[in-house]
Scaffold this active site. Structure first.
Site, PDB file in Angstrom:
ATOM      1  N   ASP A 234       0.847  -1.186   0.000  1.00  0.00           N
ATOM      2  CA  ASP A 234       0.000   0.000   0.000  1.00  0.00           C
ATOM      3  C   ASP A 234       0.884   1.238   0.000  1.00  0.00           C
ATOM      4  OD1 ASP A 234      -2.697  -1.019   0.040  1.00  0.00           O
ATOM      5  OD2 ASP A 234      -2.241  -1.802   2.028  1.00  0.00           O
TER       6      ASP A 234
ATOM      7  N   ASP B 156      -6.746  -4.914  -4.502  1.00  0.00           N
ATOM      8  CA  ASP B 156      -7.263  -4.480  -3.197  1.00  0.00           C
ATOM      9  C   ASP B 156      -8.131  -3.234  -3.270  1.00  0.00           C
ATOM     10  OD1 ASP B 156      -7.527  -4.595  -0.411  1.00  0.00           O
ATOM     11  OD2 ASP B 156      -5.857  -3.245  -0.095  1.00  0.00           O
TER      12      ASP B 156
END
Length: 1001
Positions: free
Chosen positions: A261, A371
């Site tokens: 991320d 995601d």
């Protein structure tokens, strides 16, 4: 008790007491010195010049978010004989606390010359020894353990100001070890066979065979001399490992991956270091295992590595050339796809693919979004227009209510474009390739009747170290193993080719892929969302006016500055930044960067407009919208229209009446709209109801605090009708009712405004928000029998049913709309527009009089406390409008007006648009100069109504020819447009996107 149960208990004791400890044949200490960085991280060259002091194993270290450098030296003992079987390694335990890799301390190892060795993380905690002398620097990152599974537990660790000073870790181990590779291999054999036995039915013949093989191994191995009996133990297990898989076994293409991320429970600066750690691990693993492949998806992350770790970047470049380091996705980051504008959605692929092409000579062919929190229905066309042809995600497996019916299928967008799409049935993007995970993939896969292969991304993400040698070992052992799916190490493209070739007649999913979870991300962290919306609009203006100035008056085009801003805006659209699901540090920096971006783009806009209009006293309007607004043509600068009569206010017994010759608006004594009529005389507001009503709900999601709005929020709501004060007045021809309200610890000022000649009422909400776990919604009860709502998305709109006939309809109780939403029945509709709101809901009910009230709700603010305990606290201003008797085109007009596409300007002359489009349903999305700095003019437009359109595009500039190009501005098909380049005629299908490139004369 079955034989397997007896074997399992016996095996567990052997592994825990004997096998695991025997992997290290010998150990030896190392000398350690340390230097703690007083502030933010410093580069290697600076760190090694600082004073290091002695540091011992067992010492506490690591204030939250701090960095400590270790200098580690020593020598391999002379009596250690390194062979193919025995290898010296440095083993490290930074004080790992049991949380998942990626959510705690990490380290990066350097040689004395500053080149990177690899990283240290909980499941990848070793360094190779290069020669007999040990001289290594370790950069330790004291990232606090903010566990994602905390869900709602408030933590102070997400901000340096509140994280505290106490050390988080204790160095448990840092020493040399002589690793017995044969014992390690036995460890991997046992893990696979025992794991497989656990997945098979107890009565299966293979289960008994595996139990027997493990029993024979346990009988033969000496627990007091595992090293001496490891070869014998492995020979006894070899037949069980050699038994081939069934002919019908599913095949898994295993691709190394490390979902990092770009910000989340750590700031962006830490992501830069996480990338270096992970990618250094990956290239080291590639040296050891030539068949290992790793997929990397974000251009931004590689750009960071290029800037901060150039030697590592060159190693990556070599591995890309060898085919081991595989570039996928083609986007700048893995973004949210619900909230970014159409142009931003396109630019993710433009900037990402350009980076991969320019730096590596590689064109990616897939969009890789494992995601992201739902997938816009316009994405298939954008994927195709970027030169990509398939899509992968994993998140949709998180649906709360409905399972997607297929794992491999064609995804069809709003324009009819289809792309091959795959959801890996392993249902994780952080797989370890355990027998349990592989069995799950085979068991879950829904397309056994038409397909035989699926994808499995494996590796620890988020700085957890990526794929490990244990994972590669598991893949090798399960390549062709009875009772298991077949496993092949490969690249995503290997999977896609095979999956498409074996069955071209795949099922089709049409429209958006709505994630039945994380609905709150459409609302959390309003300031971040407002900054994004304004950045997108300013980028549109800056490119338009700068391109117009370059063509009209020869002004320099700020291509480099615009590209840098686009990179920053696209980063801030990452799927944990724009959705509002990151720690306070991340959102504070996002807000600061959005403010800087606004200043930079305002300067570009004002410089361009000044060059175009000159200095003068004309009251002008610069209209960057693709529609005529304020009496000024689309994409032009003109004199503002002032023909409309002023609005009036009349006080009545029940409140006020606002009129402007177009609308007649009734406002009650609570400052709410109780009637809204235009010349037709029809009232848009449902009988007995009031629009512009703020409703406060308890907002306690079951699990993910910043992420989720759960359906039970609707069971508890308070209508905010009380008014502390109310004023009604007319100023500058605008009739305004202004209401002050107080609720809980918060205050709000609501303003209703009717402008001269306006077809819509404007609503402004100024709120000082001090609530916790509350959801504030703005409600519009409309007297409309709406079978569906229509919401703006990128490059078009989507219809969604207002009923809940199916579980799919019921689950879609909160959804995204961009600048506007429209509800209507035959011959009549109402539009509600916004300047920074994305979360919407639409419900309907039948009244006692037989009529239908359609409730349009906009989610204004939330107040989650994890991961940011101060999320959205403070002052906010939001703007909305409601327009009766409106079409979808009218709704779009309101959306453009509210979002700042029109600005007042003073100058000496009007400016004609350089682009004119004959049909207003064909909208110009971007006007810019070409990415390659050639000076060519690029115009991107799309059909917005959902129908076929024949349109003429006129260019008021000297252009030699016109070419249809893809998003990367490369010719496509029969690209050259015949005839006069300054007057191009095209036929566009519903929602079709077309990009035209004009070579200037």
């Amino acid at each position: 008790m079955t034989p397997l149960h007896r074997t399992r208990d016996r095996l567990a004791r052997f592994v825990g007491e004997s096998l695991d400890g025997a992997v290290r044949a010998r150990t030896a200490p190392l000398r350690i010195e340390a230097w703690e960085v007083p502030g933010e991280p410093v580069p290697f060259a600076s760190a090694v010049t600082r004073p290091f002091s002695p540091f011992a194993v067992g010492t506490e270290w690591g204030r939250p978010w701090s960095t400590r450098w270790l200098h580690v030296r020593g020598r391999v003992p002379a009596d250690w004989v390194q062979t193919e079987r025995h290898r010296a390694e440095i083993v490290v335990d930074l004080g790992f606390d049991g949380l998942a890799p990626g959510f705690q301390a990490e380290a990066l190892a350097f040689r004395p010359d500053g080149t990177i060795i690899k990283a240290i993380s909980p499941r990848n905690a070793y360094l190779p020894v290069e020669g007999d002398e040990i001289d290594v620097y370790l950069e330790l990152a004291a990232n606090p353990g903010i566990h994602p599974e905390s869900h709602w537990v408030t933590t102070p660790l997400g901000d340096r100001a509140t994280a505290g000073e106490a050390p988080l870790y204790r160095l448990r181990e840092l020493q040399l070890a002589l690793v017995d590779r044969e014992v390690w291999a036995l460890q991997q054999d046992v893990a696979v066979l025992a794991g497989l036995a656990d997945e098979l039915p107890a009565e299966h013949p293979r289960t008994a065979q595996l139990a027997a093989a493990l029993d024979r191994m346990l009988d033969a191995v000496d627990p007091d001399d595992v090293a001496g009996s490891a070869l014998t133990a492995r020979r006894l297990l070899a037949p069980a490992l050699a038994a081939p898989a069934a002919a019908s076994a599913h095949t898994v293409i295993a691709t190394g991956h490390a979902h990092i991320d770009s910000a989340w429970l750590w700031p962006v600066r830490e992501t830069v270091r996480k990338c270096a750690r992970t990618f250094s691990n990956v290239v080291a693993l590639m040296d050891e295992y030539p068949d290992f492949r790793f997929a990397c998806s974000s251009a931004q992350q590689l750009a960071w590595v290029k800037e901060s770790y150039p030697d590592l970047f060159e190693r990556i470049r070599e591995k890309v050339a060898s085919g081991q380091f595989v570039l996928v996705g083609g986007q700048w980051v893995e973004p949210d796809t619900n909230m970014p504008s159409g142009e931003a959605t396109a630019r993710q692929l433009v900037l990402g693919k350009r980076f991969f092409l320019e730096e590596f000579g590689v064109e990616t062919r897939e969009v890789w979004l494992p995601d992201t929190f739902g997938y816009t229905a316009s994405l298939p066309q954008v994927i195709r227009l970027s030169g990509s042809d398939w899509f992968m995600t994993q998140k949709i497996s998180w649906n709360q209510t409905n399972a997607m019916p297929h794992h491999s299928f064609w995804w069809e967008g709003i324009d009819g474009t289809r792309v091959f799409t795959h959801f890996p049935p392993i249902e994780t993007y952080n797989a370890e390739l355990s027998p349990a995970e592989l069995a799950h993939a085979q068991r879950t896969y829904r397309d056994h009747d038409t397909g035989t292969v699926s994808l499995a991304p494996f590796g620890w993400g988020d700085g957890g170290g990526g794929p490990t040698r244990e994972m590669v070992a598991a893949a090798h052992r399960q390549a062709d193993l009875d009772g298991s799916p077949r496993v092949e190490l490969g690249a995503p493209a290997d999977f896609a080719r095979r999956a498409r070739d074996e069955n071209p007649e795949l099922p089709v999913w049409s429209g958006e892929m709505y994630l039945e979870l994380h609905r709150g991300t459409l609302t959390s962290q309003l300031r971040t969302k407002q900054g994004n919306r304004r950045s997108e609009q300013l980028l549109h203006e800056a490119e338009l006016w700068a391109a117009t100035a370059a063509i009209r008056v020869g002004a320099p085009y700020p291509a480099d500055a615009l590209e840098r801003v686009w990179q920053r805006v696209l980063l801030l659209q990452f799927h944990d930044i724009l959705p509002g699901s990151s720690i306070a540090w991340v959102h504070r920096e996002a807000e600061e960067d959005h403010a800087r971006i606004a200043r930079e783009l305002e300067a570009i806009v004002q410089t361009a407009l000044a060059a175009l209009s000159g200095e003068g006293d004309l009251d002008l309007v610069a209209n960057a919208a693709p529609l005529a607004l304020a009496g000024v043509d689309a994409l032009a600068v003109g004199v503002a229209s002032r023909d409309a009569a002023a609005a009036t206010i009349t006080e009545t017994a029940d409140g006020w009446r606002l009129r402007n010759g177009v609308l007649d608006v009734g406002v009650d004594t609570a400052g709410l709209i109780v009637s809204l009529r235009d010349a037709s005389g029809r009232d848009a507001i449902a009988p007995g109801e009031a629009a512009g009503l703020l409703r406060l709900h308890r907002d306690l999601p079951d699990k993910w605090d910043a992420w989720d709005i759960d359906r039970h929020y609707r069971t508890n709501g308070l209508d905010l009708r009380g008014a502390e004060s109310i004023e009604a007045a007319v100023g500058d021809g605008v009739a305004t009712v202004r209401v002050h309200r107080r609720f809980g610890a918060s205050t709000v000022i609501q303003s209703l405004a009717l402008r001269p000649g306006a077809a819509a009422v404007d609503l402004t909400v100024e709120v000082d928000w001090r609530e916790r776990h509350r959801l504030l919604k703005l409600m519009f009860p409309l007297d409309v029998h709406a079978e569906r709502s229509t919401s703006e998305i990128q490059f078009g709109h989507v219809h969604r049913p207002t009923h809940v006939n199916t579980s799919w309809d019921e689950a879609r109780f909160e959804f995204t709309a961009q600048r506007w939403i429209h509800v209507g029945e035959e011959g009549y509709g109402v539009a509600v527009a916004n300047d920074s709101t994305y979360g919407h809901s639409v419900t309907r009910e039948t009244r006692a009089d037989g009529g239908t009230t359609t409730w349009v709700g906009l989610s204004v603010l939330r107040a989650p406390t994890f991961p940011d305990p101060e999320s959205d606290q403070g002052e906010h201003t939001l703007r909305f409008s409601i327009r009766p008797t409106s079409s979808i085109s009218d709704a779009a007009e309101e959306g453009h007006r509210l979002n700042g596409t029109v600005r007042a300007w003073r100058g000496a002359r009007e400016v004609e648009p350089i682009v004119r489009v004959s049909d207003p349903a064909v909208r110009v999305e971007a006007v810019k100069l070409a990415e390659d700095r050639s000076g060519d003019l690029v115009v991107r437009l799309y059909e917005s109504s959902g129908g076929r359109r024949r349109v003429t595009i006129e260019i008021d500039a000297d252009v030699a020819d016109a070419t249809i190009v893809d998003l990367l501005e490369r010719p496509v098909g029969e690209a050259a447009v015949p005839g006069d380049a300054s007057r191009v005629e095209l036929e566009l299908r519903a929602f079709e996107i077309v990009t035209l490139r004009y070579r200037r004369s």
